[in-house]
Enzyme design. Structure first.
Site, short mmCIF file in Angstrom:
data_model
loop_
_atom_site.label_atom_id
_atom_site.label_comp_id
_atom_site.label_asym_id
_atom_site.label_seq_id
_atom_site.Cartn_x
_atom_site.Cartn_y
_atom_site.Cartn_z
N HIS A 1 -2.03 11.59 2.64
CA HIS A 1 -1.15 10.34 2.10
C HIS A 1 -0.56 10.55 0.77
CE1 HIS A 1 -2.47 6.85 4.85
NE2 HIS A 1 -1.81 7.83 5.60
N ASP B 1 3.71 -15.15 10.81
CA ASP B 1 2.66 -15.37 10.39
C ASP B 1 1.34 -14.46 10.69
OD1 ASP B 1 -0.18 -16.60 10.34
OD2 ASP B 1 0.54 -18.49 11.38
N GLU C 1 0.70 -1.17 0.13
CA GLU C 1 -0.18 -0.08 0.02
C GLU C 1 0.87 1.20 0.04
OE1 GLU C 1 -3.04 0.06 2.93
OE2 GLU C 1 -3.19 2.07 2.84
N LYS D 1 -7.30 -1.07 11.61
CA LYS D 1 -6.77 -1.29 10.18
C LYS D 1 -5.46 -0.47 10.12
CE LYS D 1 -6.18 -1.61 5.62
NZ LYS D 1 -5.16 -0.79 4.92
C1 MEV Z 1 -5.51 3.15 5.22
O1 MEV Z 1 -4.89 1.94 4.83
C2 MEV Z 1 -5.55 3.15 6.71
C3 MEV Z 1 -6.62 4.29 7.53
O2 MEV Z 1 -7.94 4.23 6.83
C4 MEV Z 1 -6.56 4.13 8.91
C5 MEV Z 1 -7.62 5.00 9.67
O3 MEV Z 1 -8.57 5.53 8.90
O4 MEV Z 1 -6.99 5.57 10.86
C6 MEV Z 1 -6.13 5.79 6.81
#
Ligand code: MEV
Length: 387
Positions: free
Chosen positions: A379, A282, A82, A266
């Site tokens: 990002h 793992d 990513e 996530k």
């Molecule tokens: C994207 O890979 C991860 C985010 O969605 C995490 C978050 O929203 O805190 C940017």
């Protein structure tokens, strides 16, 4: 490894980064390049590792600078597809560094094997197993003398009753707790659980069912704390206090709403998994354990939270992390071996500390972007390398 602060690292090319890594490790650049080339794993090794192989599948293998963890500079290996995850980790690590770096506290590497036990009289079976606890631990130790010799081995027996609506379906679960030292531990605990099963069946006057580890590794928690001084939160177009309070508000959102908590977690796993994958561990086990732990009290919660502390921003993360530095792919995968070396992960606990710190860094970076300019712009800016 000394000196993880590497201004201009993102402007180098892969070959130059390999040269820097080689000199930091005191090896030839060729050795580094061989370990990371073609996905870091030769076809013959892949063919021995799993079944029905036709090739290998590569991922970008990156080294994130700026991390300071428990007073040590660490260059962090990350395998991830990513865009911006590595840049985000490095960026947040630079902020945390200004507050002294990540401070971790990890539990000893204790895993549990579950042995399911069926018996007509569960209460009596439970009492008999508990009464034999010391002898069972001793028998478990004999099942894996190598582990005991390495300073690990069985450390306890617990018995739980699992009640079903139909009492005839109820059973006991014996947790055999094993200190697995530097292994992830699945093989070690499964061996011990299988070895003890006949004895448990005899004690219970019944039979055993499944014998397998639990991936809810809640005896093996990694905890991280970090502090970001207010001044480090300066961003173009935003007051530092606005950034800090926005991150705290974003943390509260995740604490109050499971839908947001999942996405928040996530973002943590973006960093943690990248280290877990790079080191040949793992990641499915780590993922399963992390999310089960996040929901341990019946409601899904964030694994990392942020608060204002004085003027500063302070964060705290807690999650299970079952990773190893020996065995499995960590033994045979040249890229994974290099990654462990780069991270200075000479024990499973140290590797857990690194993986958890990187998770926290990615969470901080995500919340900072979300609370200010928005994730798309934030990002993209990182990915565009204007760092
Ligand atoms: C994207 O890979 C991860 C985010 O969605 C995490 C978050 O929203 O805190 C940017």
């Amino acid at each position: 490894m000394e000196g993880s602060r590497r201004p201009g690292w993102h402007r180098l090319g892969p070959a130059e980064r390999c040269s820097h890594l080689a000199s930091a490790l005191g090896i030839e650049r060729d050795e580094v390049e061989r370990a990371v080339r073609d996905g870091g794993i030769p076809l013959e090794v892949a063919d021995r590792l799993v079944e029905d192989v036709v090739g290998t599948f590569g991922l970008p293998f990156a080294i994130a600078p700026n991390f300071r963890i428990d007073g040590r500079d660490v260059l962090v290996p990350m395998a991830v597809e990513e865009p911006s995850v590595v840049a985000a980790a490095a960026n947040a690590a630079r902020l945390v560094r200004e507050g002294g770096g990540f401070v971790t506290a990890c539990d000893p590497p204790v895993m549990a094997c579950q042995v399911q036990v069926f018996a007509d009289d569960l209460a009596t079976a439970k009492a008999r197993i508990l009464a034999a606890r010391d002898a069972l631990v001793q028998a478990a130790r004999e099942a894996d003398p190598g582990l005991a010799a390495a300073g690990g081995g069985p450390v306890g027996i617990e018995v739980r009753t699992v009640d079903a609506d139909d009492p005839n379906e109820s059973f006991l679960v014996v947790h055999v707790l094993v200190d697995v030292r530097d292994a992830m531990g699945a093989n070690a605990v499964n061996t011990v659980g299988e070895a003890l099963a006949p004895r448990l069946a005899a004690l219970a006057g019944g039979r055993t069912g499944l014998r397998i580890l639990t991936n809810l590794a809640d005896r093996r928690l990694a905890r991280v704390e970090a502090r970001v001084p207010l001044a480090a939160l300066r961003m173009e177009g935003f007051e530092p206090a606005q950034v800090r309070d926005g991150i705290v508000a974003a943390s509260r959102f995740a604490e109050l709403d499971p839908y947001r908590a999942v996405t928040h977690n996530k973002g943590i796993m973006n960093g943690t998994d990248a280290v877990v994958v790079a080191t040949g561990n793992d990641w499915r086990a780590v993922e399963a354990g992390a999310h089960a732990y996040a929901a341990r009290d019946g409601r899904y919660r964030p694994l990392c939270t942020w608060r204002r502390d004085g003027d500063d921003l302070a964060g705290r993360l807690e999650m299970p992390l079952a990773v190893g530095t020996i065995g499995g792919a960590t033994r045979v995968h040249p890229g994974a071996r290099l990654a462990l070396r780069v991270a200075g992960a000479d024990t499973s606990t140290r590797l857990a500390a690194v993986a958890a710190s990187v998770g926290m860094a990615n969470n901080l970076a995500a919340l900072r972007a979300l609370a200010t300019e928005g994730i798309q712009k934030g990002h993209m800016r990182l990915h565009g390398r204007s760092r």
